[in-house]
Every structure is written in C-alpha cells, then in structure tokens.
Design an enzyme around this catalytic site. Structure first.
Site, mmCIF file in Angstrom:
data_model
loop_
_atom_site.group_PDB
_atom_site.id
_atom_site.type_symbol
_atom_site.label_atom_id
_atom_site.label_comp_id
_atom_site.label_asym_id
_atom_site.label_seq_id
_atom_site.Cartn_x
_atom_site.Cartn_y
_atom_site.Cartn_z
ATOM 1 N N GLU A 1 0.881 -1.171 0.000
ATOM 2 C CA GLU A 1 0.000 0.000 0.000
ATOM 3 C C GLU A 1 0.913 1.213 0.000
ATOM 4 O O GLU A 1 1.451 1.609 1.032
ATOM 5 C CB GLU A 1 -0.910 -0.004 1.233
ATOM 6 C CG GLU A 1 -1.820 -1.209 1.342
ATOM 7 C CD GLU A 1 -2.809 -1.311 0.193
ATOM 8 O OE1 GLU A 1 -3.109 -0.269 -0.436
ATOM 9 O OE2 GLU A 1 -3.275 -2.421 -0.095
ATOM 10 N N CYS B 1 -2.228 9.280 2.096
ATOM 11 C CA CYS B 1 -1.891 8.913 0.715
ATOM 12 C C CYS B 1 -3.037 9.139 -0.251
ATOM 13 O O CYS B 1 -2.813 9.161 -1.465
ATOM 14 C CB CYS B 1 -1.414 7.460 0.651
ATOM 15 S SG CYS B 1 -2.523 6.286 1.426
#
Length: 516
Positions: free
Chosen positions: A270, A304
C-alpha cells in the site's frame, strides 16, 4: 507510563496513563529488554512524550524464530479463540479510547479530530476482522465435468499463508497496524509488526492489549509480536525466507525495494499516490470546493489519498477558484490538541523543509499562490497552487503535506487523461451531476478506487482498498486481506472399491423397522 505535556494556553498539564513499555519489546511470549531507547517528541512543539524502545536485527530474528515456532499452533487455533481475542481487544480499546486519541495526537502531531476518526476506524477494523473469522471457508468443485472426474469428490479450503510481517507508516500508526495484525490473526497467521520509528507508542499499546487477549484465551502470545527500529530491522524481517507474506504501507521507493529484496515471498504493498479530484462543468461547485478543503488538509495533508491534484473544466475555473479560496481562508491552523484545529505541524522538521522546498520550486517555475505558501510557527499554511508545471514534484509526486495544486482543462476527456498521466493510481474522485460522467470515470480512471461526489480520501475499512501502478499491489480491508493471507488447498478424493463395497453392503443389510 505517565506522559506529561503542557497544553497551549498555560492550562494544567495533561497526564496520560498507559502501560510501561520503554524498556522492552513484545518478543515471543515475553517482554524482552531492548538494546536502546529513543525520544518520541510532540511534532508541534518538540515536547518529550516518552522514551520508546528501539530494537535491532537480532531481536527481529528472534521474533521470526518465535513466530515460526508457533506457526502450526496458531494455524490450528479454533475460530472462536481467534474471534474472541479480536473482540476482547476491540472492547479494551473502546474503554481506553480517549487516552488512545490523546496519545495519537502527541506522537503524530495530527489534529485531534483526525485522531478520533483513526480510533473509530481501528475499532471497526478489529470488529470486522472478528466477524470475518466465521466466513473463512471453501467450496465444493464439480470434478465430473469431464468423464475422467466421475466418482471424484472435490473441495477446496483456505489455509494460513504462514508468518506475516506487517510494516506500518507514521501517519495512521494505530489504524495501519490494525490492518496488518487483525486480518493476520483472523487468518490463523502469526504476525510480527514493525511500526514507523517516529510513532511506535500507540502500536505498542495495541499489541500489548491483543497479547493480553490471546493469553486470556489460552493462545500463544507469540502470535503477535512487535519490533521497532530502522532499515536493518526491516531487512531482517522481510528477507527471511521463512516469512509467508510481507504487508507494507509506506513510500513507493521503500516498497519497491522490499518487493525486490523479499522475492519470492508474497508482498502486499500500500504505497503512495497523488490523488486527483476532477470538477466537471455540471458539478455542485460549493460541494466540490468543500471537498478539496476537507480532502486536501485532513491529517495536515499526510494521507496517501488526500486531495493533491485538482483538475477543473475551464468553463467553471474562475468560479470554482473563488469558492475554494474563500473556504481555505477559514481552515483553523495551530495546536493539534485543539478540537477546532484542522492543520498542524508535519511529522518532523525534515518533512516541513521538503514540502517548503517543493513550494518554492513551483512558484519559481511560474505557479501562482491562491492561498497559503508560508510556514508559521513551524506549520505549513493550507496552500493552493495554480498552474503548476506538470514536471515538478509538487504535481507528479506525493507531497504529503497541506498542499493542493489546481490546473484547468478544456473538457472531461482531457481531465481523465490528466488523472491517468501519473505513475500512481490509488484513489481519484469526480464531482458531477451526470450519471454518464460518473460511469465514464469508473470505466476510464486507472486507479484502485473511483469516488463520485465525495473526496478521494473516503475509505470504509470494510471495502477492498489498494492501488495500481506505483501505488501498490494487493488489497486491504479485513475480508480482502484475509484472502491475501490465506492460500487455497484443493482436496480431490476418489473412494476406494473397498469403501464403495462396504457402503453398499451397509445400506443393503441394515434392517428396517416397521411401525406398529
């Protein structure tokens, strides 16, 4: 541990009570003395929060040894035991949620409002992982679709992949660790978690509570371990061939290196992104402007999937910019302990200097400042840049700060092309009132998630979450992470002639009982 931090405004000192961790790390079934300790400081003003234990490569190898030793035992734990441990941890964190929230503020510097959301999401992740234990099953397979399969019984089941290494980022330390630990335990995998060096405290507390729950359930505490430290610790964990899977959340550069070094071990990544938000000509401009502010500055931009690139159709450019500037001016900046604060200090001074350098570079290259751009008392003001050179890092890379860059395009087709013109692809969103535009976005945008009329940072912890391209591989969310952390095992059984004869004989010789 008792930690004292002076709040703003000269109020009496805050006091947090949580277990005494500084001298040890949870290795095997015990707490083991760490070779060193390091200060954890409040990013907003540098106040000492606590001394945290620092591990080394030797402790990392000991943790892997302990995890391997209990691998079979953990894989055979009854479903009710794994479920009970997760539910007990959920209950323990619920009872201590206020202290967890304050601790997260102190070690991350994130605004309190974002830390409250982090605890909420952590609780949902633990609860959902516990529920998924009951859904871990296989299916039968019709092997007789060809004549060679006649008489065969076929079914598959899921088995734990083995020892899992979970490496979490600094921005959401409690939640990211929960997304590593909870699905691993639910799947029957021992897990060794490594928190970011800047933010180990909340993760240590999570692991402590989970180990206590395992002990109460009669399960080995070595099922969940934690090692702190730097790159040498990470290498010792991820390069060990006995590891079944590595789950990493962090930068693309580090994730790519882990994938190379850990091969052929399965790696779930991720990674970073530069999430885009598209404003169509038919968008609700007030809602879109609100979304850029909410989605661009939460967690001080250190997420993010926070809004970084805003792509506006020319027809509404000026009207949208006016509404956006008005809203950015209302964002509260300052002490993260204040419930009204929305933007505060980044994790450390180095990050602040990097973001400020990117801003200066963009302005020098011709970008306009619509709002912000300054650093006040160590905090980067919420910033909006206009017409940034697409070759610059502030557009093409991940800023990880309270910065939004806006460009305009003639039409939606060009907007979608510009979204896809990125090495990243985690989440993107589009604001529109047209259903065909929404479906076109879902079809065309090269990302792991498309969000319509909401911020790209929307994430429900039960949904599949992950990216494409340099944003990673694999999916999180308890159900989907459990699938990643288990392997299918196929069973093919042909009954022997003796078995068939015995069954036939039994069926023909069994006396029948007549009703009177």
């Amino acid at each position: 541990m008792t930690t004292h931090v002076e709040p703003a405004g000269g109020e009496s000192a805050q006091v947090l009570e949580f277990p005494q961790f500084p001298t040890g790390l949870p290795i095997g079934d015990h707490w083991v003395a760490a070779p060193a300790a390091e200060d954890v400081r409040f990013p907003y003003d540098g106040t000492l929060v606590a001394r945290a234990p620092i591990g080394d490569a030797d402790l990392a190898r000991r943790a892997v040894d302990a995890a391997v030793a209990v691998r079979e035992q953990v894989g055979r734990l009854p479903s009710h035991t794994r479920r009970a441990a997760l539910l007990a941890t959920h209950e323990a964190i619920t009872s201590k949620r206020a202290d967890f929230e304050r601790l997260l503020v102190l070690e991350t510097g994130k605004p309190l409002v974002d830390c409250r959301v982090e605890v909420d999401r952590t609780l949902l992740t633990l609860l959902t992982a516990a529920e998924e234990v009951a859904r871990l099953h296989g299916e039968t397979v019709p092997l007789d679709l060809l004549p060679t399969g006649e008489g065969l019984l076929g079914f598959w089941t899921r088995k734990p992949i083995g020892v899992v290494v979970g490496i979490a980022g600094f921005n959401y330390p409690l939640l990211l660790a929960a997304h590593k630990v909870a699905p691993s335990l639910a799947a029957g995998c021992p897990v060794v978690v490594k928190p970011a060096p800047q933010t180990p405290l909340a993760t240590l507390w999570l692991v402590h509570l989970l180990r206590e729950a395992l002990r109460a359930a009669g399960a080995p505490q070595a099922a969940v371990q934690l090692v702190t430290g730097g790159a040498e610790v990470g290498a010792a964990l991820t390069c060990d061939r006995r590891i079944g899977a590595v789950s990493f959340t962090g930068s693309a550069a580090v994730g790519h290196r882990i994938a190379r070094d850990a091969a052929p071990t399965k790696v779930l990544l991720e990674l970073g992104s530069n999430a885009a938000l598209v404003v169509a000509a038919d968008a609700d401009l007030d809602a879109a402007a609100d979304a850029v502010v909410r989605g661009g500055y939460y967690a001080s931009g250190q997420a993010c999937i926070s809004v970084q690139r805003v792509i506006v159709v020319d027809a509404v450019r000026e009207e949208f910019l006016a509404r956006l500037a008005e809203r950015v001016a209302q964002v509260v900046v300052g002490d993260p302990r204040d419930p009204d604060t929305r933007v505060s200090a980044l994790i450390d001074q180095r990050s602040t200097e990097r973001v400020r350098g990117w801003l200066d570079e963009a302005v020098a290259a011709g970008a306009s400042l619509v709002a912000g751009g300054k650093v006040t008392d160590g905090v980067i003001e919420p910033t909006v840049l206009l017409d940034v050179d697409r070759a610059l890092p502030v557009w093409g890379e991940e800023v990880f700060g309270p910065v939004v860059a806006v460009r305009s395009v003639p039409d939606l087709e060009t907007a979608f092309d510009l979204v896809n013109d990125s090495r990243y692809g985690l989440h993107a969103s589009v604001y529109t009132s047209a259903l065909d535009t929404a479906f076109a976005a879902v079809d065309r945008l090269e990302v792991g998630g498309v969000v319509v009329n909401e911020v790209p940072g929307f994430r429900s912890d039960v949904m599949p979450y992950g990216g494409v391209k340099d944003s990673g591989a694999g999916r999180e969310g308890p159900r989907f992470a459990i699938e990643e952390l288990t392997v299918t095992r196929m069973a093919v059984i042909r009954p022997t002639t003796a078995q068939t004869t015995a069954q036939t004989t039994a069926s023909t010789t069994t006396p029948t009982t007549k009703k009177p």
